[in-house]
Design a protein around this motif. Structure first.
Motif, short mmCIF file in Angstrom:
data_model
loop_
_atom_site.label_atom_id
_atom_site.label_comp_id
_atom_site.label_asym_id
_atom_site.label_seq_id
_atom_site.Cartn_x
_atom_site.Cartn_y
_atom_site.Cartn_z
N TYR A 34 0.85 -1.20 0.00
CA TYR A 34 0.00 0.00 0.00
C TYR A 34 0.88 1.24 0.00
O TYR A 34 2.06 1.19 0.37
CB TYR A 34 -0.94 0.02 1.21
N LEU A 35 0.29 2.35 -0.42
CA LEU A 35 0.98 3.64 -0.41
C LEU A 35 0.81 4.25 0.98
O LEU A 35 -0.31 4.60 1.38
CB LEU A 35 0.42 4.56 -1.49
N ALA A 36 1.91 4.35 1.73
CA ALA A 36 1.83 4.71 3.15
C ALA A 36 1.68 6.21 3.38
O ALA A 36 1.14 6.64 4.40
CB ALA A 36 3.06 4.19 3.88
N SER A 37 2.18 7.03 2.49
CA SER A 37 2.09 8.48 2.69
C SER A 37 1.98 9.19 1.36
O SER A 37 2.37 8.65 0.31
CB SER A 37 3.30 9.01 3.47
N ARG A 38 1.43 10.39 1.40
CA ARG A 38 1.22 11.21 0.20
C ARG A 38 1.62 12.64 0.50
O ARG A 38 1.94 12.99 1.64
CB ARG A 38 -0.25 11.16 -0.24
N ASP A 39 1.56 13.47 -0.54
CA ASP A 39 1.89 14.89 -0.34
C ASP A 39 0.94 15.55 0.65
O ASP A 39 1.33 16.43 1.41
CB ASP A 39 1.85 15.63 -1.68
#
Length: 333
Positions: free
Chosen positions: A74-79
């Motif tokens: 999964y993508l753990a962090s974003r902008d």
């Protein structure tokens, strides 16, 4: 069926999957990725996907792994964090100067900054009742042009209008253009204003941005401030603009027809206007009853009347009497 040309897009579609389908609470298995890629006509082996995930990590994507029965990613962090996006959505909904249509468009773009699942929580943030919104669809572009003029030190020209009792535009000066030297934009009481320098009187004036139309950024350089002139936007706004505060109350008010612009300014274009006589109209709305509200009413003198509730009417009379008594009871020194 595998499409050969699509193989080059494999890593881009993987990036799209992580961005749209995953977040801290939603992950995806390798087998799910292979199945999703197949929808795009792309074949993939587990080994190649592992390599692509590593490439995406090197590129800067914060892809994490969790293990249960299966290994999932999964993508753990974003902008932007989800809480930050909710804040942006609410700010757009609160903004009176942004129309309903433009609010919807901006929020749809914000939803693309998170996963589809989390975007659903943003959609639940969208509905905010009884907030007056601008009816001028061009205001978004008006603000952009004014920012451009200020940054480039240019004058602008425009036409300026009011609303009639039927909510139609009536242009001032018979539609002739205004020419100003803009120095700043101010967002006060949910409205955008452009503050311009008036060289003839060495002073500043302001215009409602949503009442401006046909804005043109001119080649002419704006009028420079005189050496002794100081421009403090915070001080100007403090002296010029005002906001209500107090207890919410449903009131019915009667106005003379020539106050329709002020009513639409204060309560929004969706307010229901009812004709009372050939010279007056009424509205029913919720206001924050306070001395600030009473002061707003008092500035229009005999042109406004409180119809109900009776208690608000009595409190307004008391407010006025206290002002009168301050003068009638004071002895001249």
């Amino acid at each position: 069926m595998t499409v050969i040309g699509n193989q080059k897009l494999k890593i881009l579609y993987l990036m799209k999957m992580f961005t749209e389908l995953t977040d801290e609470d939603h992950s995806i298995r390798i087998s799910d990725m292979i199945e999703e890629l197949d929808k795009y006509g792309i074949s993939a082996e587990r080994k190649s996907i592992y390599a692509d995930i590593e490439t995406l990590k090197i590129f800067g994507m914060d892809i994490s792994m969790r293990k249960s029965k299966n290994t999932e990613y999964y993508l753990a962090s974003r902008d932007f964090e989800l809480a930050e996006l909710k804040l942006l959505v609410d700010a757009i909904q609160c903004s009176k100067f942004v129309t309903h249509k433009k609010s919807f468009e901006l929020i749809k773009k914000i939803e693309q900054l998170t996963s589809k699942k989390q975007a659903q929580t943003l959609q639940r943030q969208v509905y905010v009742a009884n907030r007056a919104k601008s009816v001028n669809e061009n205001i978004y572009y008006n603000v952009d042009k004014l920012h451009q003029a200020i940054a480039e030190n240019r004058k602008v020209s425009f036409r300026y209008f009011d609303y009639s009792i039927s909510k139609e535009k009536v242009y001032r000066k018979d539609g002739e253009r205004y020419y100003i030297s803009p120095y700043s934009l101010s967002w006060d009481d949910e409205n955008y204003y452009v503050i311009a320098y008036y060289e003839k009187h060495d002073s500043f004036v302001h215009y409602r941005v949503d009442r401006m139309s046909d804005i043109t950024v001119l080649d002419e350089i704006r009028n420079p401030l005189k050496e002794e002139t100081r421009f403090n936007i915070a001080e100007y706004a403090k002296q010029t603009f005002n906001m209500f505060n107090g207890i919410d109350e449903i009131v019915r008010l009667e106005f003379d027809n020539d106050l329709v612009n002020q009513v639409l300014d204060r309560f929004g274009a969706d307010i229901l206007i009812e004709k009372m006589s050939e010279s007056t109209f009424s509205i029913r709305t919720t206001v924050k009853v306070s001395s600030t509200f009473y002061s707003w009413l008092a500035q229009y003198g005999k042109k406004v009347r409180i119809i109900y509730p009776e208690q608000v009417k009595q409190d307004f009379v008391k407010f006025l009497n206290e002002i009168l008594n301050q003068y009638s009871n004071r002895k001249e020194s």
